[in-house]
Enzyme design. Sequence first.
Site, PDB file in Angstrom:
ATOM      1  N   SER A  64      -6.765   3.697  -0.788  1.00  0.00           N
ATOM      2  CA  SER A  64      -7.579   3.747  -2.009  1.00  0.00           C
ATOM      3  C   SER A  64      -8.962   3.127  -1.873  1.00  0.00           C
ATOM      4  CB  SER A  64      -6.826   3.090  -3.166  1.00  0.00           C
ATOM      5  OG  SER A  64      -5.777   3.925  -3.610  1.00  0.00           O
ATOM      6  N   TYR A 117      -4.015   2.436 -13.980  1.00  0.00           N
ATOM      7  CA  TYR A 117      -4.443   2.931 -12.672  1.00  0.00           C
ATOM      8  C   TYR A 117      -3.732   4.230 -12.337  1.00  0.00           C
ATOM      9  CZ  TYR A 117      -5.693   2.696  -7.693  1.00  0.00           C
ATOM     10  OH  TYR A 117      -6.184   2.953  -6.445  1.00  0.00           O
ATOM     11  N   SER A 118      -4.510   5.255 -11.962  1.00  0.00           N
ATOM     12  CA  SER A 118      -3.925   6.542 -11.620  1.00  0.00           C
ATOM     13  C   SER A 118      -4.740   7.205 -10.519  1.00  0.00           C
ATOM     14  CB  SER A 118      -3.892   7.468 -12.841  1.00  0.00           C
ATOM     15  OG  SER A 118      -3.438   8.762 -12.473  1.00  0.00           O
ATOM     16  N   ASN A 119      -4.082   7.553  -9.423  1.00  0.00           N
ATOM     17  CA  ASN A 119      -4.747   8.296  -8.355  1.00  0.00           C
ATOM     18  C   ASN A 119      -5.234   9.647  -8.844  1.00  0.00           C
ATOM     19  OD1 ASN A 119      -4.480   6.763  -5.645  1.00  0.00           O
ATOM     20  ND2 ASN A 119      -2.467   6.540  -6.590  1.00  0.00           N
ATOM     21  N   GLY A 125      -6.359  -0.894  -0.659  1.00  0.00           N
ATOM     22  CA  GLY A 125      -5.850   0.443  -0.408  1.00  0.00           C
ATOM     23  C   GLY A 125      -4.548   0.429   0.364  1.00  0.00           C
TER      24      GLY A 125
END
Length: 367
Positions: free
Chosen positions: A84, A182-184, A317
Site C-alpha cells: 500500500s 480504509y478500503s483498497n 504497506g
Amino acid sequence: MRLKGIGLTTAAIAFTVITTTATADAAAREDTLQTALDNVVATGEAGAIAEVRQDGTTWRGASGRARLDRPAPPPLNGRFRAGSVTKPFTATVVLQLVAEGRIGLDDSVEHWLPGLVKGGAGDITVRELLNHTSGLPDPVGALVGDDGLPRDRWRTWTLTELARLSNALPRDPNPPGTHYSYSNNDYILLGMIIEKATGRSFRTEITRRIIVPLGLRGTSLPGANPWLPAPHADGYVTVRRDGRDVTYDMTVLNPTMAGSAGEIVSTTDDLNRFFAALLGGHLVRPDLLRQMTAGDNGFGIESTTLSCGVRIHGHGGGIPGYLTIAFTSTDTRRQVALSINRYRAPDPSPAAMAFLNTAFCPPGPRP
C-alpha cells in the site's frame, strides 16, 4: 611565541576530543538502530532492511536472512513489494491532474466510472476516495484468505474486475464523507479515474510523472510480471496445516491483485527519495499537499505524532511475503524506510513502531 604554541596545542586537543565524541555518538546511534532492527526480526520474521536519513547522514542496516535456507543477510539495496505504499504514488498523480484541471476533487465517481459501482456512486467524490471516506467495502477478503495466502496467486486481474469484487459486499451505512474506513477499492477506482482522465494506464502515469523524473531506478509497477527483480530477499507466509506450521515462499506473485492500491516494487533509498520530494513540495501544489497531510489520514498519506513530539507522514504497506513502512518528518530532515521479508505470523508492528521511535526521536529529554 611559546604562548601561541600552547594555544594551538590546546585547540588541537580540544578538536580531537570533540571529533572523538562525535564519532562515539554516531557509533552508539548506529548500534541502537541495529538493535532496534534486530528486535523487529526477533518477532519471527525472516529478515529486514532499513534506511534512516537524519540531517544529511544516512544509515543503512540489515538483519536476519534474505532466504531461510541461507545465512546471507537481506541486501541493503534489495527490491521488495511495498504494498500500500503504492497509494501515495497514486494519490500524487491524481492531485497533479487536479492541479492541471483535468480532475476535480468534487467530481463524482459516477461521472468518471458510470455504472461501475453497485447502487450508484453519484454521491461519492474523488476527495472521498483519496481520504477513505467513500464507505465502499474493501475487496481484500476476496483476494487473500484469513491465513494471508492469496486465493489465486497467478491470476491477472484488471482494475475493473477488482472494483467489481466490492459490489458483492455491504457498503458502510454512514453517508460518504462522514466516516473513515480504509478500503483498497478506493485506490483501485482512483487508478481507473487516472486512466480515464489521461488515456494512459496508471502505471504509465506514475512512471512518467514520478519514477522517471526522480530517478527511482529501483522502483517499478510490474503489472502481471510475477518475478521480483534482483537483488531481493524472499518473502514467506507461514500457516497452520494439520496441526503443524507450513511455510510458503511468496516471492513470486502476480501483483495485479493489488493494482493501483498496492502493486509497486521499490527500495528503501527510492522510498525515502520519493517522500522527500513529495513532502518537500516538489511534486504536488502546496494547497493540495496540505490536504494530503491533514489530520491522521489525508490524501494517500498516513500521519502520526511520535512520543517525542516529532510529526511524521508516509504510509505502511503489506502484501503476501512483505511488510513495508516509510515515513518522513514534516521538515523532511528525518526519514525512515523499513522493509520486512515475512516469515511467521506474529505481528511485528510494535517492534516496527519501536524502530520508528528510535530512528526519529533524538536521545535526551523529551518534550
